[in-house]
Write an enzyme that holds these catalytic residues in place. Structure first.
Site, PDB file in Angstrom:
ATOM      1  N   CYS A 164      -0.938  -7.212 -21.914  1.00 19.65           N
ATOM      2  CA  CYS A 164       0.105  -8.105 -21.400  1.00 19.65           C
ATOM      3  C   CYS A 164       0.762  -7.520 -20.159  1.00 19.65           C
ATOM      4  O   CYS A 164       0.628  -6.332 -19.848  1.00 19.65           O
ATOM      5  CB  CYS A 164       1.204  -8.321 -22.450  1.00 19.65           C
ATOM      6  SG  CYS A 164       0.645  -8.976 -24.027  1.00 19.65           S
TER       7      CYS A 164
ATOM      8  N   ASP B  77       8.747   0.046  21.002  1.00 15.94           N
ATOM      9  CA  ASP B  77       9.493  -1.215  21.007  1.00 15.94           C
ATOM     10  C   ASP B  77      10.908  -1.003  21.529  1.00 15.94           C
ATOM     11  O   ASP B  77      11.661  -0.169  21.016  1.00 15.94           O
ATOM     12  CB  ASP B  77       9.529  -1.780  19.588  1.00 15.94           C
ATOM     13  CG  ASP B  77      10.151  -3.158  19.531  1.00 15.94           C
ATOM     14  OD1 ASP B  77       9.431  -4.136  19.776  1.00 15.94           O
ATOM     15  OD2 ASP B  77      11.364  -3.251  19.256  1.00 15.94           O
TER      16      ASP B  77
END
Length: 489
Positions: A38, A440
């Site tokens: 599960c 950047d």
């Protein structure tokens, strides 16, 4: 030997007891008394601890003889997130998800990641608790189980979608893995699916779907994709047989819903993989935030946007072209150029929906195209043609399983393509969590703060503390910069 990706047993105990969705897919619970495995979020009554074993992957639980739970449905669990550890296994897992073992064997897979077949099996057992073939087989089985449960596709088409060329082999594999025939799964369904092919896509919370759509909307290319306030749409497939996809949020279940129309069943695994990449559904934000919160600036950014993820791209070449178009222009300007490119050189197809009637140009088509006509400077047009030629000839590719440094090296060898563009493409097209465009300007400014813009070298040095999750830091820092800009305005 316990797999290294498996959390400590006491942590698994607490997560299972709390049904903590943040651990979904990070481990699986197997119950010896029932023979079932599960998810940690399974709503079934908790089994006795003495009957419980934990596994690092669904494949490991299946290899130990357990079958998937029909209630919590392990096929809905998000995948293992990419990380800086166990790089060879992570690359191999990406290649398996991309279909590597559907086309070749384990030895060929091992060669692609630079190790021998025996060593790869040993690494997989140590990291995932199962062999590469077991992982591949479990992926196919769980996809088939989901299609049988959620769609009305005939069993023959489900078999094709899951990669089986023989229905007989599919039936045998399914019987062995689930202890029941494919038809039996369908008889257990509570709700009969409609004619629309619709799939549930799980993720570990939180996910800010609206923020993701806002990012994609600014960069959407007319004719290929549309971004609504609550959904993303795209046309794809062969020009003469187009299909469409629509992705929306299922708030009640905490999942995304993928709707596919008119697709060849064999396209379904690739579509699911791409959607999971675009919306970064396999991320483990708990691990990301635990590291980034150690920096006060990023701790504040996470407080403001706890569900922020790294938006991916549908197609690597498309992302790369878009990145080149965006050099030295605004996002809006790059979007305008992309629209012109698609209108001038994209392939037209019958419209499946209003405004979705184009395909992005292929590398072969753009390698000699007169791109100056759409308003590009000669140098940038030449860069795009060089990129298209390199991709068409196989010198640059966007397939899964690449090392970041290898991609950056090959990409920046082309004229007009520097580290910023390479890392941006790696971040969005290759889902590289450690990509970081240190050149950047916005990153340099927001990190410098009142002391002034940092140099690229200092920005790179500052980022080392955020490895291997620097791409997430990039997104948070970009948003912080927008916040500061809005505050000044």
């Amino acid at each position: 030997m316990s797999p290294t990706h498996l959390p400590p047993a006491d942590a698994c105990d607490r997560a299972r007891a709390a049904r903590d969705a943040r651990f979904d897919g990070l481990f699986f619970t197997a119950v010896r008394s029932t023979g079932i495995y599960c998810r940690p979020v399974c709503p079934a009554p908790a089994p006795k601890r003495a009957n419980v074993s934990y596994f690092a992957s669904a494949a490991a639980a299946a290899a130990a003889g357990y079958r998937p739970c029909l209630r919590c449905r392990p096929e809905l669990a998000p995948g293992q997130p990419a990380s800086g550890s166990a790089a060879t296994v992570q690359r191999a897992l990406a290649l398996i998800a991309d279909g590597a073992l559907s086309e070749g064997g384990v030895e060929a897979l091992a060669a692609q990641v630079g190790v021998g077949g025996r060593q790869l099996r040993r690494l997989f057992l140590a990291e995932a608790g199962a062999t590469p073939l077991a992982v591949h087989g479990t992926h196919r089985l769980l996809l088939a189980k989901q299609l049988l449960t959620e769609t009305a596709l005939p069993v023959t088409q489900v078999a094709l979608a899951a990669g089986f060329n023989s229905v007989r082999r599919f039936n045998a594999a399914f019987q062995q893995g689930c202890a029941m025939a494919p038809g039996a799964i369908r008889r257990l369904r509570r709700d009969a699916p409609s004619g629309q092919l619709s799939l549930r896509l799980g993720y570990r919370p939180p996910l800010d779907f609206g923020l993701m759509l806002a990012f994609l909307r600014k960069r959407a290319i007319d004719g290929i994709e549309r971004v609504h306030e609550d959904a993303y749409e795209r046309v794809l497939g062969p020009v003469d047989r187009p299909c469409t996809v629509r992705v929306s949020a299922d708030v009640a279940r905490g999942e995304l819903r993928l709707e596919i129309r008119d697709a060849d069943p064999r396209m379904i695994p690739d579509i699911v993989r791409r959607v999971r990449r675009v919306f970064d559904l396999d991320a483990d934000l708990g691990a990301v935030h635990a590291l980034l919160r150690q920096t006060p600036m990023l701790a504040e950014a996470i407080r403001r946007r706890p569900g922020l993820r790294v938006p991916g791209g549908w197609d690597g070449f498309e992302v790369a072209v878009r990145a080149v178009l965006g050099q030295q222009v605004s996002v809006a300007g790059a979007t305008t150029l992309a629209r012109r490119l698609v209108q001038a050189h994209g392939l037209a197809s019958p419209a499946e929906a209003a405004g979705l009637d184009r395909r992005f140009p292929t590398p072969a088509h753009l390698r000699d195209a007169p791109l100056e006509a759409i308003g590009l400077p000669r140098t940038r047009a030449a860069t795009l043609r060089a990129l298209a030629a390199a991709v068409a000839d196989g010198h640059v590719h966007f397939r899964a399983g690449q090392r970041l440094e290898d991609f950056v090296r090959d990409f920046t060898a082309l004229p007009g393509l520097g580290p910023w563009t390479a890392h941006y493409v790696a971040m969005r097209a290759l889902q590289q969590p450690d990509a970081f465009p240190a050149g950047d300007l916005v990153l340099q400014q927001v990190l410098g703060g009142r002391d002034g813009r940092l140099s690229e070298r200092d920005t790179q040095a500052r980022s080392q503390a955020w490895r291997p999750w620097r791409a997430y830091a990039v997104l948070h820092l970009w948003h912080l910069a927008n916040d500061e800009k809005a505050a000044r305005a």
